[in-house]
Design a protein around this motif. Structure first.
Motif, PDB file in Angstrom:
ATOM      1  N   VAL A  78       8.933 -15.252   5.608  1.00  0.00           N
ATOM      2  CA  VAL A  78       7.663 -14.792   5.981  1.00  0.00           C
ATOM      3  C   VAL A  78       7.458 -13.703   4.843  1.00  0.00           C
ATOM      4  CG1 VAL A  78       6.606 -13.052   7.518  1.00  0.00           C
ATOM      5  CG2 VAL A  78       7.724 -15.010   8.403  1.00  0.00           C
ATOM      6  N   GLU A  79       8.606 -13.026   4.315  1.00  0.00           N
ATOM      7  CA  GLU A  79       8.282 -12.161   3.024  1.00  0.00           C
ATOM      8  C   GLU A  79       7.683 -13.062   2.167  1.00  0.00           C
ATOM      9  OE1 GLU A  79      11.622  -9.840   2.197  1.00  0.00           O
ATOM     10  OE2 GLU A  79      12.031  -9.186   4.176  1.00  0.00           O
ATOM     11  N   ILE A  80       8.176 -14.200   1.595  1.00  0.00           N
ATOM     12  CA  ILE A  80       7.643 -14.762   0.412  1.00  0.00           C
ATOM     13  C   ILE A  80       6.307 -15.159   0.556  1.00  0.00           C
ATOM     14  CG2 ILE A  80       7.990 -16.781  -0.859  1.00  0.00           C
ATOM     15  CD1 ILE A  80      11.057 -16.538  -0.473  1.00  0.00           C
ATOM     16  N   LYS A  81       5.816 -15.627   1.984  1.00  0.00           N
ATOM     17  CA  LYS A  81       4.525 -16.086   2.275  1.00  0.00           C
ATOM     18  C   LYS A  81       3.441 -14.949   2.229  1.00  0.00           C
ATOM     19  CE  LYS A  81       5.720 -20.134   4.788  1.00  0.00           C
ATOM     20  NZ  LYS A  81       5.497 -20.806   6.494  1.00  0.00           N
ATOM     21  N   LYS A  82       3.992 -13.736   2.405  1.00  0.00           N
ATOM     22  CA  LYS A  82       3.201 -12.570   2.509  1.00  0.00           C
ATOM     23  C   LYS A  82       2.887 -12.274   0.974  1.00  0.00           C
ATOM     24  CE  LYS A  82       4.113 -10.437   6.886  1.00  0.00           C
ATOM     25  NZ  LYS A  82       4.623  -9.057   7.564  1.00  0.00           N
ATOM     26  N   ALA A  83       3.941 -12.521   0.187  1.00  0.00           N
ATOM     27  CA  ALA A  83       3.815 -11.913  -1.037  1.00  0.00           C
ATOM     28  C   ALA A  83       2.556 -13.109  -1.742  1.00  0.00           C
ATOM     29  CB  ALA A  83       5.043 -12.104  -1.921  1.00  0.00           C
ATOM     30  N   ILE A  84       2.990 -14.312  -1.512  1.00  0.00           N
ATOM     31  CA  ILE A  84       1.892 -15.292  -1.944  1.00  0.00           C
ATOM     32  C   ILE A  84       0.189 -14.919  -1.461  1.00  0.00           C
ATOM     33  CG2 ILE A  84       1.097 -17.834  -1.578  1.00  0.00           C
ATOM     34  CD1 ILE A  84       4.026 -18.503  -1.556  1.00  0.00           C
ATOM     35  N   LYS A  85       0.240 -14.534  -0.088  1.00  0.00           N
ATOM     36  CA  LYS A  85      -1.268 -14.194   0.162  1.00  0.00           C
ATOM     37  C   LYS A  85      -1.598 -12.902  -0.236  1.00  0.00           C
ATOM     38  CE  LYS A  85      -0.470 -16.542   4.690  1.00  0.00           C
ATOM     39  NZ  LYS A  85      -0.059 -16.553   6.325  1.00  0.00           N
TER      40      LYS A  85
ATOM     41  N   SER B 225       2.858 -17.300 -10.285  1.00  0.00           N
ATOM     42  CA  SER B 225       4.265 -17.062 -10.357  1.00  0.00           C
ATOM     43  C   SER B 225       4.948 -16.998  -8.830  1.00  0.00           C
ATOM     44  CB  SER B 225       4.657 -15.774 -10.802  1.00  0.00           C
ATOM     45  OG  SER B 225       5.810 -15.453 -10.949  1.00  0.00           O
ATOM     46  N   GLU B 226       4.122 -16.706  -8.143  1.00  0.00           N
ATOM     47  CA  GLU B 226       4.646 -16.624  -6.518  1.00  0.00           C
ATOM     48  C   GLU B 226       4.662 -18.058  -6.009  1.00  0.00           C
ATOM     49  OE1 GLU B 226       5.466 -14.102  -4.732  1.00  0.00           O
ATOM     50  OE2 GLU B 226       5.195 -12.311  -6.146  1.00  0.00           O
ATOM     51  N   TYR B 227       3.677 -19.086  -6.637  1.00  0.00           N
ATOM     52  CA  TYR B 227       3.758 -20.383  -5.925  1.00  0.00           C
ATOM     53  C   TYR B 227       4.999 -20.715  -6.557  1.00  0.00           C
ATOM     54  CZ  TYR B 227      -0.747 -20.662  -3.619  1.00  0.00           C
ATOM     55  OH  TYR B 227      -1.849 -20.369  -2.766  1.00  0.00           O
ATOM     56  N   ASP B 228       5.326 -20.578  -7.738  1.00  0.00           N
ATOM     57  CA  ASP B 228       6.504 -21.305  -8.399  1.00  0.00           C
ATOM     58  C   ASP B 228       7.819 -20.793  -7.878  1.00  0.00           C
ATOM     59  OD1 ASP B 228       5.074 -22.707 -10.305  1.00  0.00           O
ATOM     60  OD2 ASP B 228       5.052 -21.264 -11.801  1.00  0.00           O
ATOM     61  N   LYS B 229       7.878 -19.683  -7.507  1.00  0.00           N
ATOM     62  CA  LYS B 229       8.973 -19.066  -6.877  1.00  0.00           C
ATOM     63  C   LYS B 229       9.174 -19.627  -5.302  1.00  0.00           C
ATOM     64  CE  LYS B 229       8.752 -14.373  -8.662  1.00  0.00           C
ATOM     65  NZ  LYS B 229       8.459 -13.020  -8.329  1.00  0.00           N
ATOM     66  N   ALA B 230       8.225 -19.814  -4.616  1.00  0.00           N
ATOM     67  CA  ALA B 230       8.181 -20.336  -3.447  1.00  0.00           C
ATOM     68  C   ALA B 230       8.444 -22.045  -3.443  1.00  0.00           C
ATOM     69  CB  ALA B 230       6.969 -20.497  -2.515  1.00  0.00           C
TER      70      ALA B 230
END
Length: 129
Positions: free
Chosen positions: A22-29, A49-54
């Motif tokens: 959920v934290e990662i998805k919030k960072a993407i959003k 970069s956030e998409y790449d990390k996910a």
């Protein structure tokens, strides 16, 4: 509520993993929202970069992340940003290296073979008597 010890542990792990995802998805959003509010190269790079990390953490499939990054690039192009491909570093000029010498193959140990042969010979002699 689980009763078995391993099921309790699995439930604890699932809640931790869910919270992390959920934290990662919030960072993407958040990165996506920042990019849409102010489309600049920095915000584009952050969102991609956030998409790449996910994708690296298997939160998103690789192709899904790629598709979404392409959509971001399309928005950036529409906004009038000039998207440049990252420049590759120039290869360093190094001196020609001499080819490495091959090491001579090690000789096989014959001692183990002779002792094994001696043992079989002694067994054969014992059986023939």
């Amino acid at each position: 509520m689980p009763i078995i010890k391993s099921a309790k542990k699995a439930a604890r792990q699932a809640t931790k993993r869910t919270a992390h995802n959920v934290e990662i998805k919030k960072a993407i959003k958040a990165a996506l929202k920042a990019f849409k509010a102010n489309p600049t190269m920095e915000t584009l790079a952050k969102a991609q970069s956030e998409y790449d990390k996910a994708a690296k953490k298997n939160l998103l499939k690789k192709n899904t992340a790629s598709r979404r990054k392409a959509a971001l690039a399309k928005i950036a192009k529409k906004a009038g940003m000039k998207i440049e491909a990252p420049k590759k570093a120039a290869p360093k000029a190094t001196e020609a290296k001499a080819p490495a010498k091959k090491a001579a193959p090690a000789k096989k140990a014959t001692a183990t073979k002779t002792t094994a042969a001696k043992k079989t010979q002694s067994k054969a002699k014992a059986e023939s008597k």
